[in-house]
Design a protein around this motif. Structure first.
Motif: not given
Length: 118
Positions: A51-57, A73-87
């Motif tokens: 699992t890798i975390e990154g920002v920006g397109p 070139v990777l399509v993200p699996d999901c994004a992570v909420c900056p407020d509550c850390e939920s998927r």
């Protein structure tokens, strides 16, 4: 009416007697975060499955486990909420690239991010 439209566009001559604002024409939601890279993206490395975390397109993403570098070139699996850390699973992508996030809406808290409010 024409004066209100010109005022909204910033073309009024300034003699409206108020602060120039009109609540009916205020489309920006103050609770919404606009612009920037948006929420962090969570990826799965195609080489090792980490699992890798990154920002920006278009930001380079580097796997910390196998040191493979992905050049946006990777399509993200999901994004992570900056407020509550939920998927954030319901991220909408622009159809041309599927990398540039248009908006993100967290289902667990009121957080909402939009790429451009205009």
């Amino acid at each position: 009416m024409l004066g209100r439209v010109l005022g909204w566009l910033g073309l009024a001559d300034g003699d409206d007697g108020g602060d120039g604002g009109d609540a009916d024409l205020d489309w920006a939601d103050p609770a919404t975060e606009y612009g920037g890279d948006g929420p962090r993206r969570r990826y799965t490395c195609a080489e090792c499955g980490a699992t890798i975390e990154g920002v920006g397109p278009d930001t380079q993403v580097e796997c910390s486990d196998c040191d493979t570098v992905f050049k946006g070139v990777l399509v993200p699996d999901c994004a992570v909420c900056p407020d509550c850390e939920s998927r954030i699973g319901d991220v909408a992508f622009f159809p041309e690239t599927r990398r540039d996030t248009e908006f993100a809406d967290c289902g667990a808290c009121p957080y909402r991010w939009e790429s451009d409010p205009r």
